[in-house]
Scaffold this motif. Structure first.
Motif, PDB file in Angstrom:
ATOM      1  N   ARG A 132      -8.560  -2.011   5.249  1.00 11.85           N
ATOM      2  CA  ARG A 132      -8.147  -1.503   6.457  1.00 11.85           C
ATOM      3  C   ARG A 132      -6.632  -1.920   7.071  1.00 11.85           C
ATOM      4  NH1 ARG A 132     -13.657  -3.097   7.176  1.00 11.85           N
ATOM      5  NH2 ARG A 132     -13.008  -5.084   8.076  1.00 11.85           N
ATOM      6  N   VAL A 133      -6.184  -3.028   6.799  1.00 16.89           N
ATOM      7  CA  VAL A 133      -5.084  -3.264   7.158  1.00 16.89           C
ATOM      8  C   VAL A 133      -3.788  -2.559   6.367  1.00 16.89           C
ATOM      9  CG1 VAL A 133      -3.056  -5.350   7.244  1.00 16.89           C
ATOM     10  CG2 VAL A 133      -5.648  -5.846   7.592  1.00 16.89           C
ATOM     11  N   GLY A 134      -4.150  -2.206   5.178  1.00 12.67           N
ATOM     12  CA  GLY A 134      -3.169  -1.605   4.155  1.00 12.67           C
ATOM     13  C   GLY A 134      -3.290  -0.132   4.738  1.00 12.67           C
ATOM     14  N   GLY A 166      -3.583  -6.191   2.099  1.00  8.87           N
ATOM     15  CA  GLY A 166      -3.628  -4.513   1.964  1.00  8.87           C
ATOM     16  C   GLY A 166      -2.089  -4.198   2.267  1.00  8.87           C
ATOM     17  N   THR A 167      -1.413  -3.346   1.330  1.00  4.75           N
ATOM     18  CA  THR A 167      -0.264  -3.088   1.816  1.00  4.75           C
ATOM     19  C   THR A 167      -0.061  -1.476   1.089  1.00  4.75           C
ATOM     20  OG1 THR A 167       2.109  -3.555   1.521  1.00  4.75           O
ATOM     21  CG2 THR A 167       0.738  -3.865  -0.675  1.00  4.75           C
ATOM     22  N   ALA A 168       1.255  -1.079   1.387  1.00  3.20           N
ATOM     23  CA  ALA A 168       1.418   0.354   0.821  1.00  3.20           C
ATOM     24  C   ALA A 168       2.062   0.390  -0.776  1.00  3.20           C
ATOM     25  CB  ALA A 168       2.527   1.169   1.725  1.00  3.20           C
ATOM     26  N   PRO A 169       1.573   1.638  -1.258  1.00  2.00           N
ATOM     27  CA  PRO A 169       1.960   1.103  -2.793  1.00  2.00           C
ATOM     28  C   PRO A 169       3.623   1.161  -2.968  1.00  2.00           C
ATOM     29  CG  PRO A 169       0.546   3.020  -2.445  1.00  2.00           C
ATOM     30  CD  PRO A 169       0.649   2.475  -1.112  1.00  2.00           C
ATOM     31  N   GLU A 170       4.200   1.703  -2.159  1.00  2.99           N
ATOM     32  CA  GLU A 170       5.790   1.585  -2.267  1.00  2.99           C
ATOM     33  C   GLU A 170       6.599   0.216  -1.914  1.00  2.99           C
ATOM     34  OE1 GLU A 170       4.312   3.812  -0.007  1.00  2.99           O
ATOM     35  OE2 GLU A 170       5.316   3.912   1.886  1.00  2.99           O
ATOM     36  N   ASN A 171       5.617  -0.439  -1.411  1.00  2.34           N
ATOM     37  CA  ASN A 171       6.070  -1.927  -1.306  1.00  2.34           C
ATOM     38  C   ASN A 171       5.884  -2.800  -2.387  1.00  2.34           C
ATOM     39  OD1 ASN A 171       6.450  -1.383   1.570  1.00  2.34           O
ATOM     40  ND2 ASN A 171       4.827  -2.349   2.382  1.00  2.34           N
ATOM     41  N   LEU A 172       5.199  -2.305  -3.587  1.00  3.79           N
ATOM     42  CA  LEU A 172       4.702  -3.261  -4.565  1.00  3.79           C
ATOM     43  C   LEU A 172       5.965  -3.801  -5.346  1.00  3.79           C
ATOM     44  CD1 LEU A 172       1.686  -1.567  -5.804  1.00  3.79           C
ATOM     45  CD2 LEU A 172       1.670  -3.614  -4.557  1.00  3.79           C
ATOM     46  N   VAL A 191      -2.971  -0.424  -1.271  1.00  7.72           N
ATOM     47  CA  VAL A 191      -3.270  -1.273  -2.576  1.00  7.72           C
ATOM     48  C   VAL A 191      -3.598  -2.767  -2.065  1.00  7.72           C
ATOM     49  CG1 VAL A 191      -2.223  -2.246  -4.407  1.00  7.72           C
ATOM     50  CG2 VAL A 191      -1.423  -0.331  -3.793  1.00  7.72           C
ATOM     51  N   VAL A 192      -4.714  -3.293  -2.559  1.00  6.38           N
ATOM     52  CA  VAL A 192      -5.136  -4.345  -2.273  1.00  6.38           C
ATOM     53  C   VAL A 192      -4.696  -5.604  -3.116  1.00  6.38           C
ATOM     54  CG1 VAL A 192      -7.209  -6.167  -1.585  1.00  6.38           C
ATOM     55  CG2 VAL A 192      -7.087  -3.653  -0.472  1.00  6.38           C
ATOM     56  N   LEU A 193      -4.048  -6.410  -2.794  1.00  9.12           N
ATOM     57  CA  LEU A 193      -3.825  -7.590  -3.713  1.00  9.12           C
ATOM     58  C   LEU A 193      -4.508  -8.637  -3.518  1.00  9.12           C
ATOM     59  CD1 LEU A 193       0.195  -7.452  -3.141  1.00  9.12           C
ATOM     60  CD2 LEU A 193      -1.135  -6.391  -4.994  1.00  9.12           C
ATOM     61  N   VAL A 194      -4.901  -9.456  -4.693  1.00  9.69           N
ATOM     62  CA  VAL A 194      -5.917 -10.599  -4.327  1.00  9.69           C
ATOM     63  C   VAL A 194      -4.757 -11.950  -4.513  1.00  9.69           C
ATOM     64  CG1 VAL A 194      -7.775 -11.990  -5.701  1.00  9.69           C
ATOM     65  CG2 VAL A 194      -7.603  -9.749  -5.690  1.00  9.69           C
ATOM     66  N   VAL A 195      -5.145 -12.666  -3.604  1.00 10.38           N
ATOM     67  CA  VAL A 195      -4.144 -14.035  -3.617  1.00 10.38           C
ATOM     68  C   VAL A 195      -5.009 -15.069  -3.780  1.00 10.38           C
ATOM     69  CG1 VAL A 195      -2.886 -15.579  -1.901  1.00 10.38           C
ATOM     70  CG2 VAL A 195      -2.766 -13.069  -1.439  1.00 10.38           C
TER      71      VAL A 195
END
Ligand code: HQG
Length: 227
Positions: free
Chosen positions: A172-174, A139-145, A182-186
């Motif tokens: 929750r982490v994001g 999970g991360t912030a949209p601006e990091n994408l 945003v949640v990215l799938v790895v």
């Protein structure tokens, strides 16, 4: 919300949604309020992950320090925290943020403690052989994408990239970074197949040195407005 830590006369400390001992259903007595538990945990994590020297701790190369030393440092900051409360916070941490050596009968009351993950200081945690799910989440912030699309997930100020076992945990982490994470799938299976190492740390966290963009499957899916 952080649940308080309670302690059961027969079964020791617990922290549950309904405030009852998971083993006998008794209510026990309150050891730490949710707010104090949160503060103690945050400070102890910080000392073990980021500022051991400033706190007056010495970590060995595997990240361990004497439990007594940690207890002294925490008690110096919070006069309401004693070894029993610190031990209870460690034992009940929902994410397994802390590890404590076995103790005489393997009950986790041993004499050394460390952070299970999250370090920015240079420690070398040994590999574990816990299985790794085929898919993990971040999970991360949209601006990091845009930057992540370019260079993949990088450890930034920590030693490793941290991945979550579930979509919910990653969300929750994001949320620590943005109100609309945003949640990215790895593609963890793909990473392992290609020789990248992923290690389970704590209860629901996995670490990797980095995650190249090719393994970030949902990059640019419909929920990514920056596509
Ligand atoms: C982002 C918590 C731009 C990354 C959590 C994240 C976790 C990039 C931020 C653990 C990037 C770093 C760690 C790139 C990564 N360009 N941004 N190339 N690569 N990022 O706090 O994963 O609750 O260091 O997406 O649960 O948020 O404290 O990492 O947003 O397990 O126990 O850079 O900490 O655990 O932020 O969190 P962080 P994290 P605790």
């Amino acid at each position: 919300m952080t649940e308080p830590v309670r302690t059961c006369a027969d079964h020791g400390p617990f922290a549950t949604d309904d405030g009852t001992c998971p083993r006998c259903g008794g209510r026990g007595t309150e050891l730490l309020s949710g707010e104090r538990r949160r503060r103690l945990s945050k400070f102890a994590s910080g000392a073990l992950r980021h500022f051991p020297g400033d706190a007056g701790l010495e970590l060995d190369e595997r990240g361990w320090t004497p439990f007594e030393a940690l207890a002294a440092v925490v008690e110096r900051k919070y006069d309401w925290a004693g070894p029993d409360r610190i031990a209870a916070v460690i034992a009940t941490d929902p994410k397994g943020r802390f590890e404590r050596t076995g103790g005489a009968d393997g009950d986790g009351s041993g004499d050394r403690v460390r952070a299970a993950y999250g370090h920015s200081v240079d420690v070398d945690l040994e590999p574990t052989d816990a299985p790794v799910p085929d898919e993990l989440y971040h999970g991360t912030a949209p601006e990091n994408l845009a930057s992540i699309r370019e260079s993949g997930l990088q450890p930034m100020s920590r030693q490793h990239v941290h991945l979550s076992e579930s979509h919910g945990a990653a969300h929750r982490v994001g949320s620590r970074h943005a109100s609309d994470p945003v949640v990215l799938v790895v593609d963890a299976a793909g990473m392992l197949a290609d020789g990248h190492r992923i290690t389970k740390r704590g209860r629901e966290t996995y670490t990797a040195d980095r995650v190249p963009p090719a393994y970030l499957e949902k990059f640019g899916s419909s929920d990514d407005p920056r596509r």
